[in-house]
Design an enzyme around this catalytic site. Sequence first.
Site, PDB file in Angstrom:
ATOM      1  N   ASN A 234      -7.205   0.676   2.762  1.00  0.00           N
ATOM      2  CA  ASN A 234      -6.001   1.161   3.442  1.00  0.00           C
ATOM      3  C   ASN A 234      -5.670   2.551   2.900  1.00  0.00           C
ATOM      4  O   ASN A 234      -5.124   2.674   1.807  1.00  0.00           O
ATOM      5  CB  ASN A 234      -4.840   0.187   3.190  1.00  0.00           C
ATOM      6  CG  ASN A 234      -3.534   0.686   3.808  1.00  0.00           C
ATOM      7  OD1 ASN A 234      -3.512   1.672   4.550  1.00  0.00           O
ATOM      8  ND2 ASN A 234      -2.445   0.015   3.473  1.00  0.00           N
TER       9      ASN A 234
ATOM     10  N   LYS B  74      -3.475   4.542   3.870  1.00  0.00           N
ATOM     11  CA  LYS B  74      -2.040   4.821   4.017  1.00  0.00           C
ATOM     12  C   LYS B  74      -1.871   6.246   4.588  1.00  0.00           C
ATOM     13  O   LYS B  74      -2.764   6.751   5.271  1.00  0.00           O
ATOM     14  CB  LYS B  74      -1.319   4.616   2.692  1.00  0.00           C
ATOM     15  CG  LYS B  74      -1.554   3.194   2.146  1.00  0.00           C
ATOM     16  CD  LYS B  74      -0.669   2.832   0.985  1.00  0.00           C
ATOM     17  CE  LYS B  74      -0.990   1.424   0.501  1.00  0.00           C
ATOM     18  NZ  LYS B  74      -0.099   0.982  -0.582  1.00  0.00           N
TER      19      LYS B  74
ATOM     20  N   HIS C  27       2.149  -4.784   6.896  1.00  0.00           N
ATOM     21  CA  HIS C  27       2.083  -4.274   5.506  1.00  0.00           C
ATOM     22  C   HIS C  27       3.507  -4.202   4.943  1.00  0.00           C
ATOM     23  O   HIS C  27       4.454  -3.854   5.648  1.00  0.00           O
ATOM     24  CB  HIS C  27       1.417  -2.898   5.465  1.00  0.00           C
ATOM     25  CG  HIS C  27       1.068  -2.481   4.086  1.00  0.00           C
ATOM     26  ND1 HIS C  27       2.007  -1.987   3.213  1.00  0.00           N
ATOM     27  CD2 HIS C  27      -0.085  -2.539   3.402  1.00  0.00           C
ATOM     28  CE1 HIS C  27       1.430  -1.727   2.056  1.00  0.00           C
ATOM     29  NE2 HIS C  27       0.156  -2.062   2.144  1.00  0.00           N
TER      30      HIS C  27
ATOM     31  N   GLU D  38       4.952  -2.092   3.249  1.00  0.00           N
ATOM     32  CA  GLU D  38       5.617  -0.796   3.428  1.00  0.00           C
ATOM     33  C   GLU D  38       6.240  -0.694   4.826  1.00  0.00           C
ATOM     34  O   GLU D  38       7.321  -0.124   4.988  1.00  0.00           O
ATOM     35  CB  GLU D  38       4.614   0.338   3.181  1.00  0.00           C
ATOM     36  CG  GLU D  38       4.291   0.478   1.694  1.00  0.00           C
ATOM     37  CD  GLU D  38       2.873   0.940   1.394  1.00  0.00           C
ATOM     38  OE1 GLU D  38       2.472   0.851   0.216  1.00  0.00           O
ATOM     39  OE2 GLU D  38       2.167   1.362   2.324  1.00  0.00           O
TER      40      GLU D  38
ATOM     41  N   GLU E  73      -0.477  -9.521  -0.722  1.00  0.00           N
ATOM     42  CA  GLU E  73      -0.223  -8.293  -1.483  1.00  0.00           C
ATOM     43  C   GLU E  73       1.169  -8.366  -2.115  1.00  0.00           C
ATOM     44  O   GLU E  73       2.170  -8.014  -1.474  1.00  0.00           O
ATOM     45  CB  GLU E  73      -0.279  -7.077  -0.563  1.00  0.00           C
ATOM     46  CG  GLU E  73      -1.630  -6.883   0.131  1.00  0.00           C
ATOM     47  CD  GLU E  73      -1.822  -5.467   0.609  1.00  0.00           C
ATOM     48  OE1 GLU E  73      -1.002  -4.975   1.408  1.00  0.00           O
ATOM     49  OE2 GLU E  73      -2.798  -4.827   0.163  1.00  0.00           O
TER      50      GLU E  73
ATOM     51  N   GLY F  38       0.546  -0.142  -5.729  1.00  0.00           N
ATOM     52  CA  GLY F  38       0.784   1.239  -6.193  1.00  0.00           C
ATOM     53  C   GLY F  38       1.338   1.330  -7.595  1.00  0.00           C
ATOM     54  O   GLY F  38       1.714   2.408  -8.056  1.00  0.00           O
TER      55      GLY F  38
ATOM     56  N   SER G 188      -3.081  -2.854  -6.506  1.00  0.00           N
ATOM     57  CA  SER G 188      -3.686  -2.201  -7.682  1.00  0.00           C
ATOM     58  C   SER G 188      -5.090  -2.687  -8.013  1.00  0.00           C
ATOM     59  O   SER G 188      -5.470  -2.755  -9.179  1.00  0.00           O
ATOM     60  CB  SER G 188      -2.766  -2.352  -8.904  1.00  0.00           C
ATOM     61  OG  SER G 188      -1.580  -1.623  -8.690  1.00  0.00           O
TER      62      SER G 188
HETATM   63  O1  LIG Z   1      -0.998  -1.643  -0.256  1.00  0.00           O
HETATM   64  C1  LIG Z   1      -2.115  -1.922  -0.624  1.00  0.00           C
HETATM   65  C2  LIG Z   1      -2.541  -1.844  -2.069  1.00  0.00           C
HETATM   66  O2  LIG Z   1      -2.311  -0.537  -2.525  1.00  0.00           O
HETATM   67  P1  LIG Z   1      -2.837  -0.142  -4.016  1.00  0.00           P
HETATM   68  O3  LIG Z   1      -4.280  -0.595  -4.082  1.00  0.00           O
HETATM   69  O4  LIG Z   1      -2.696   1.360  -4.076  1.00  0.00           O
HETATM   70  O5  LIG Z   1      -1.949  -0.895  -4.977  1.00  0.00           O
HETATM   71  N1  LIG Z   1      -3.027  -2.296   0.266  1.00  0.00           N
HETATM   72  O6  LIG Z   1      -2.667  -2.387   1.587  1.00  0.00           O
END
Ligand SMILES: O=C(COP(=O)(O)O)NO
Length: 249
Positions: free
Chosen positions: A12, A14, A96, A98, A166, A172, A212
């Site tokens: 991803n 992003k 997701h 976010e 997740e 992150g 992560s």
């Molecule tokens: O959101 C994430 C994980 O992000 P990281 O690997 O940067 O923690 N995947 O969709």
Amino acid sequence: YKMARQFFVGGNFKMNGTLSSIKSIVSALNDAKLDSNTEVVIAPPSLYLIPTRDHLRKDVEVAAQNVYDKPSGAFTGEIAVDQLKDANVNWAILGHSERRTLMGETDEFVASKTAHATDSGIKVIFCCGESLEEREANQTVDVVTRQIAAVTKQTKNWDQIVIAYEPIWAIGTGKVATSEQAQEVHAAIREWLKKNVSEEVAEKVRVIYGGSVSAKNCKELAQCADIDGFLVGGASLKPEFADIINAKI
Ligand SMILES: O=C(COP(=O)(O)O)NO
């Protein structure tokens, strides 16, 4: 019955990258030795889906980071599933954390998008996960099964869905879930599916971990019985992404 589930790694990106930086990631992936048993899907920002698809090796798929739940029309700023198919994009990441937190996407809206996408032949990486507060209040399994239950109310297309667990507190932050923490939730998700959908779906669906993930921690996590792969954020933009794809060899 114990199904062998194909290992799955999603990248991803992003809201990161430029045409040139993504082209160099694609050429690095094209040159990398990748485990042929791992299913790989990368999700650049939608602006770059077509050039990525055009240059990327054929054994790696591309995914959109979102898609709308209506076929086409007056939905400014949104992208339709048919437009993804028009661009030879067969996957979408949906729900997701976010988008759930920053864009206010509800369980029902994410489920509606998941139903619409899979009905139209787009495969979905369906994201779920709890906040730190919810984990500290012992609500983790309630939260992720509530998010998944919303999907069962709108679709049965589980053969086109990969579930990505997740935990928000691991995204992150560099604070990856331990193998025990991740395995516990993955097993609870599979148990919930067995009770509420079917034993076959529970056995067949890939449940992947995100939060992560790195070249350092992926091998141990990949050994867990109910961890079928990863959804990788930051590390998918780096050369170590190939090591994560190869976590099982
Ligand atoms: O959101 C994430 C994980 O992000 P990281 O690997 O940067 O923690 N995947 O969709």
